[in-house]
Design a protein around this motif. Structure first.
Motif, mmCIF file in Angstrom:
data_model
loop_
_atom_site.group_PDB
_atom_site.id
_atom_site.type_symbol
_atom_site.label_atom_id
_atom_site.label_comp_id
_atom_site.label_asym_id
_atom_site.label_seq_id
_atom_site.Cartn_x
_atom_site.Cartn_y
_atom_site.Cartn_z
ATOM 1 N N ASN A 142 0.867 -1.182 -0.215
ATOM 2 C CA ASN A 142 -0.491 0.250 0.091
ATOM 3 C C ASN A 142 0.534 1.264 0.185
ATOM 4 O OD1 ASN A 142 -2.485 -0.986 -0.519
ATOM 5 N ND2 ASN A 142 -2.880 -1.286 1.865
ATOM 6 N N PHE A 143 2.219 1.525 0.867
ATOM 7 C CA PHE A 143 2.622 2.683 1.072
ATOM 8 C C PHE A 143 3.376 2.663 -0.633
ATOM 9 C CE2 PHE A 143 6.944 3.941 0.882
ATOM 10 C CZ PHE A 143 6.839 4.936 2.324
ATOM 11 N N ILE A 144 3.680 1.998 -1.317
ATOM 12 C CA ILE A 144 4.697 1.654 -2.412
ATOM 13 C C ILE A 144 3.077 2.102 -3.630
ATOM 14 C CG2 ILE A 144 5.095 0.811 -4.963
ATOM 15 C CD1 ILE A 144 6.945 -1.540 -2.665
ATOM 16 N N LEU A 145 2.212 2.139 -3.677
ATOM 17 C CA LEU A 145 1.408 1.992 -4.409
ATOM 18 C C LEU A 145 0.614 3.362 -4.255
ATOM 19 C CD1 LEU A 145 -0.893 -0.873 -4.342
ATOM 20 C CD2 LEU A 145 0.927 -0.043 -6.204
ATOM 21 N N ARG A 146 0.457 4.039 -2.825
ATOM 22 C CA ARG A 146 -0.204 5.606 -2.813
ATOM 23 C C ARG A 146 1.250 6.241 -2.585
ATOM 24 N NH1 ARG A 146 -0.770 3.829 2.086
ATOM 25 N NH2 ARG A 146 0.910 5.000 3.339
ATOM 26 N N GLU A 147 2.064 6.058 -2.888
ATOM 27 C CA GLU A 147 3.803 6.854 -3.382
ATOM 28 C C GLU A 147 3.784 6.952 -4.693
ATOM 29 O OE1 GLU A 147 5.263 8.805 -1.124
ATOM 30 O OE2 GLU A 147 4.092 8.157 0.826
ATOM 31 N N SER A 148 3.007 6.667 -4.980
ATOM 32 C CA SER A 148 3.651 6.018 -6.517
ATOM 33 C C SER A 148 2.220 7.108 -7.342
ATOM 34 C CB SER A 148 3.776 4.201 -7.611
ATOM 35 O OG SER A 148 4.577 3.847 -6.339
ATOM 36 N N ILE A 151 -2.831 4.525 -5.912
ATOM 37 C CA ILE A 151 -4.062 4.820 -5.177
ATOM 38 C C ILE A 151 -3.887 5.471 -4.376
ATOM 39 C CG2 ILE A 151 -4.265 1.848 -4.862
ATOM 40 C CD1 ILE A 151 -2.739 2.525 -2.258
ATOM 41 N N SER A 152 -4.910 6.285 -3.957
ATOM 42 C CA SER A 152 -5.347 7.740 -3.139
ATOM 43 C C SER A 152 -5.956 7.260 -1.116
ATOM 44 C CB SER A 152 -6.607 8.421 -3.301
ATOM 45 O OG SER A 152 -7.481 7.786 -3.407
ATOM 46 N N GLY A 153 -6.041 5.629 -1.341
ATOM 47 C CA GLY A 153 -6.116 5.303 0.291
ATOM 48 C C GLY A 153 -5.975 3.780 0.399
ATOM 49 N N ASN A 154 -5.377 2.879 1.358
ATOM 50 C CA ASN A 154 -5.513 2.281 1.724
ATOM 51 C C ASN A 154 -6.312 1.107 0.795
ATOM 52 O OD1 ASN A 154 -2.848 3.028 3.345
ATOM 53 N ND2 ASN A 154 -3.992 3.020 5.087
ATOM 54 N N ILE A 155 -5.479 0.309 0.306
ATOM 55 C CA ILE A 155 -6.178 -0.778 0.012
ATOM 56 C C ILE A 155 -6.172 -2.351 1.220
ATOM 57 C CG2 ILE A 155 -6.960 -3.383 -1.973
ATOM 58 C CD1 ILE A 155 -5.882 -1.079 -3.987
ATOM 59 N N PHE A 156 -7.321 -2.533 1.907
ATOM 60 C CA PHE A 156 -7.481 -3.660 2.427
ATOM 61 C C PHE A 156 -7.555 -5.200 1.349
ATOM 62 C CE2 PHE A 156 -8.906 -0.151 4.930
ATOM 63 C CZ PHE A 156 -7.609 -0.046 6.490
ATOM 64 N N TRP A 157 -6.343 -5.228 1.679
ATOM 65 C CA TRP A 157 -6.183 -6.996 0.414
ATOM 66 C C TRP A 157 -6.418 -7.758 1.393
ATOM 67 C CZ3 TRP A 157 -4.402 -5.647 -4.339
ATOM 68 C CH2 TRP A 157 -3.594 -4.089 -4.986
ATOM 69 N N ARG A 158 -6.549 -8.510 2.911
ATOM 70 C CA ARG A 158 -7.340 -9.614 2.938
ATOM 71 C C ARG A 158 -8.173 -9.798 3.238
ATOM 72 N NH1 ARG A 158 -3.025 -10.105 7.826
ATOM 73 N NH2 ARG A 158 -3.516 -7.985 7.942
#
Length: 300
Positions: A142-148, A151-158
């Motif tokens: 989530n950190f990598i996707l958000r900093e890139s 995504i704008s918010g966290n994804i709760f993958w599990r």
């Protein structure tokens, strides 16, 4: 008697003994449990009759009852998505890495060895690592996707039903990519360099050499890898137990985990055995593909 002893020591009898012991071991350790599982899928099994082999025969009732359950088709669909996504991801990334290391630049050998770390690690350990990576609050992904900016918010993958299955697929791709890379590297090393030199002299570019030489020469290796990938992916249990436990609401549940859940959580051993028999059919199909793909290597 002397002839028999001499045959066992030096002749055909010795070969028979060498083959008989491994076959006997396989029959006891794998053959008998397999037969027991198939027979159980046609019987009525409960906690009280589990210790005996003589149980009421119900024919295909377990199979019809299984497919009458509303969760069966979604779980089978999840299994197809999981298997196809895992095999495709492992093969494409593994093939790319095999071609990359095929250049044989300085340090390629030890860098290739580093990729084997994922393959030798136990599945539960891999699941624990990816639990941290896929965490919705503090996960690295989530950190990598958000900093890139992806995504704008966290994804709760599990815990999100839309992403839980893909979370396990990502972890399984990471787990099996190195195995695909090693086998594909062996296949690439077996292609004669003279073919590429002749094609290059004829004016063929990189893509033409890849499509006309590399892929046709790798056909048997690719078939074997896909067959082994199907077998290994249908056996994958640890990642589901460590990451999602088949949830939420069966959104990441697959046949291999469901068989375990039915047998050892819900104590419905007959339906658990029924699912296992269905999976055996697909594994046998993959085994036939694998044997046919490697037949020329055995003859050569």
């Amino acid at each position: 008697m002397k002839r028999i002893l001499m045959s066992v020591r030096d002749g055909r009898g010795f070969d028979i003994v060498l083959v008989a012991f491994p076959l006997g071991f396989l029959f006891l350790m794998a053959g008998l449990p397999l037969i027991y599982n198939v027979v159980m899928s046609f019987q009525e099994v409960d906690m009280f009759s589990l210790g005996t082999f003589s149980r009421p025969f119900v024919g295909f009732k377990n199979y019809t009852d299984l497919f009458a359950q509303p969760e069966t088709l979604p779980i089978l669909y999840n299994t197809v998505i999981f298997v196809s996504g895992s095999i495709a991801g492992q093969f494409l990334i593994g093939f790319g890495l095999a071609l990359f290391f095929w250049v044989n630049f300085p340090g390629a050998s030890w860098m290739r060895g580093l990729f084997l770390v994922s393959w030798v690690m136990p599945g539960l350990v891999v699941g624990a690592i990816w639990n941290w990576i896929l965490s919705g609050d503090f996960g690295v992904l989530n950190f990598i996707l958000r900093e890139s900016g992806i995504i704008s918010g966290n994804i709760f993958w599990r815990s999100d039903p839309h992403y839980s299955l893909y979370a396990v697929i990502i972890a399984n791709i990471w787990l099996g990519t190195s195995f695909n890379m090693i086998l594909l590297s062996v296949g690439l090393a077996g292609i004669p360099a003279d073919l590429y030199e002749a094609a290059e002299l004829d004016g063929a570019n990189v893509w033409q050499r890849f499509w006309t030489i590399t892929l046709p020469m790798m056909r048997s290796t690719i078939g074997a890898i896909i067959a082994l990938g199907l077998i290994f992916t249908l056996q994958q249990f640890d990642l589901f137990a460590a990451i999602t436990s088949g949830g939420p609401n069966n959104s990441s549940n697959v046949t291999q985990y469901w068989a375990w859940d039915l047998s050892f959580r819900q104590y419905d051993f007959a339906k658990g055995a029924t699912i296992s028999v269905i999976m055996i059919v697909f594994v046998m199909f993959a085994s036939v593909v694998y044997v046919r793909s490697t037949r020329h290597e055995v003859r050569g």
